[in-house]
Design an enzyme around this catalytic site. Structure first.
Site, PDB file in Angstrom:
ATOM      1  N   HIS A   1      49.250 -16.905 -63.793  1.00 24.32           N
ATOM      2  CA  HIS A   1      47.815 -16.649 -63.919  1.00 24.32           C
ATOM      3  C   HIS A   1      47.114 -16.998 -62.615  1.00 24.32           C
ATOM      4  O   HIS A   1      47.712 -17.564 -61.697  1.00 24.32           O
ATOM      5  CB  HIS A   1      47.219 -17.454 -65.092  1.00 24.32           C
ATOM      6  CG  HIS A   1      47.370 -18.954 -64.967  1.00 24.32           C
ATOM      7  ND1 HIS A   1      46.455 -19.848 -65.457  1.00 24.32           N
ATOM      8  CD2 HIS A   1      48.348 -19.724 -64.411  1.00 24.32           C
ATOM      9  CE1 HIS A   1      46.845 -21.086 -65.224  1.00 24.32           C
ATOM     10  NE2 HIS A   1      47.988 -21.033 -64.593  1.00 24.32           N
TER      11      HIS A   1
ATOM     12  N   CYS B   1      41.429 -14.288 -63.063  1.00 23.79           N
ATOM     13  CA  CYS B   1      42.500 -14.183 -64.057  1.00 23.79           C
ATOM     14  C   CYS B   1      42.583 -12.789 -64.669  1.00 23.79           C
ATOM     15  O   CYS B   1      43.668 -12.215 -64.792  1.00 23.79           O
ATOM     16  CB  CYS B   1      42.310 -15.236 -65.139  1.00 23.79           C
ATOM     17  SG  CYS B   1      40.789 -15.075 -66.130  1.00 23.79           S
TER      18      CYS B   1
ATOM     19  N   HIS C   1      39.576 -17.122 -70.269  1.00 25.69           N
ATOM     20  CA  HIS C   1      40.734 -17.138 -69.375  1.00 25.69           C
ATOM     21  C   HIS C   1      41.885 -16.381 -70.024  1.00 25.69           C
ATOM     22  O   HIS C   1      42.039 -16.381 -71.254  1.00 25.69           O
ATOM     23  CB  HIS C   1      41.163 -18.579 -69.075  1.00 25.69           C
ATOM     24  CG  HIS C   1      42.225 -18.690 -68.021  1.00 25.69           C
ATOM     25  ND1 HIS C   1      42.016 -18.324 -66.703  1.00 25.69           N
ATOM     26  CD2 HIS C   1      43.518 -19.108 -68.094  1.00 25.69           C
ATOM     27  CE1 HIS C   1      43.125 -18.533 -66.013  1.00 25.69           C
ATOM     28  NE2 HIS C   1      44.044 -18.998 -66.832  1.00 25.69           N
TER      29      HIS C   1
END
Length: 336
Positions: free
Chosen positions: A302, A236, A290
């Site tokens: 993402h 990510c 994240h």
């Protein structure tokens, strides 16, 4: 000894608080070389301030000080990645965790050598180990010459050389002159597939595309890979770092580090006030773990293991994983 260990840890927390950006490998051990000898304070650090503080501690506590400041006498101080990419690992051993990677043509600082391993600092400041076979090493002026010439970037390019076909990931650095591509190991060839673009052209394009759109254009469908930075596998924060780099905006490597970049945007349960390209951060067990790009109208782009890699999702959807993400949203940041 406990008092000394606490003092050493205080020095580490003050001068090298993030082991990803600095080196502080320090230990205290009995001196087995002589009877009744003072304990040894040994190891390496990349912080001169930490080194000075350790020296003062050794004097105060009557320790034998053999701490080294790195880089120091490592031989060649620079390295250039000659493989398509090179894995960065947490320790100098094959079984160590993969923490990031560096791409073909990137210039690295060499901090330390241990047999066939190099401890390096990557262009984003990340410090880790890699096997020496992935790079060429040399003096600083040699590396700077390459940096000045390597102003073109691969977009999933295959280069046909006299030694065969070389595949390069998106973001790899090469030199381009009159249609001839020069690789970091000196080989020359022509583009057989994909594309090679000059960096200034890519930046102009990136300014005219929304960053979530650019992320989908370059990396859609790429599998999730912890520590990955390419369409062959990306995580990510690697995705976010790559698309912002296309606009010449530098971000740290990991999502918790990126959480300190830019300026805060007020959280909104419906996304009101968010702009395309804003960074949404999510936490687990109290730590940011994240990051995603806001794409507008509830959509995010993402790279996530739960979705199989890079793609778009509806943050306000009813899927259990999206409900969990909404519950774990802890901040929104805006850059540029």
């Amino acid at each position: 000894m406990d008092k000394v260990e606490r003092a050493v840890d205080d020095i580490r927390r003050k001068w090298v608080p993030d082991g990803r950006l600095g080196v502080f490998d320090i230990s205290i051990a009995p001196n087995v070389g002589a009877q009744h000898a003072a304990p040894l304070l040994s190891g390496v650090t990349s912080s001169r301030d930490a080194r000075d503080a350790l020296r003062r501690l050794a004097n105060e506590q009557e320790l034998v000080d053999i701490v080294q400041l790195i880089p120091d006498a490592v031989g060649d101080p620079a390295a250039i990645v000659t493989a398509a990419l090179a894995p960065l690992q947490s320790e100098p051993k094959i079984s160590a965790a993969r923490v990031s990677e560096v791409l073909h043509g990137e210039v690295l600082d060499v901090l330390e050598r241990r047999e066939e391993w190099l401890r390096i600092r990557a262009p984003d400041g990340y410090i880790a180990w890699l096997p020496a076979g992935y790079v060429a090493t040399g003096p600083a002026d040699w590396a700077e010459d390459w940096r000045e010439r390597a102003t073109a970037r691969s977009l999933s390019a295959d280069i046909l050389t006299t030694d065969g076909r070389r595949r390069l990931p998106t973001g790899a650095r090469v030199a381009l002159r009159r249609g001839v591509v020069e690789l970091a190991d000196g080989q020359r060839g022509a583009v057989a597939a994909g594309n090679i673009r000059r960096e200034q052209e890519l930046r102009a394009e990136a300014r005219h595309l929304a960053l979530p759109e650019l992320a989908q254009k370059w990396y859609a469908g790429a599998p999730y890979l912890w520590g990955g930075r390419t369409e062959w596998g990306i995580d990510c924060s690697g995705l976010v770092q790559a698309v912002y780099a296309a606009r010449d905006i530098k971000l740290p490597r990991d999502s918790d580090q990126q959480f300190g970049a830019g300026r805060e945007v007020a959280l909104a349960s419906d996304g009101a006030g968010y702009q395309a390209g804003d960074l949404l951060f999510f936490a687990e067990r109290g730590r940011v773990s994240h990051v995603a790009l806001w794409a507008g109208t509830g959509r995010i782009v993402h790279s996530a293991l739960s979705r199989g890699g890079v793609g778009g999702d509806n943050l306000f959807g009813d899927e259990p994983r999206m409900v969990r993400m909404r519950d774990n949203l802890v901040g929104v940041r805006r850059l540029g």
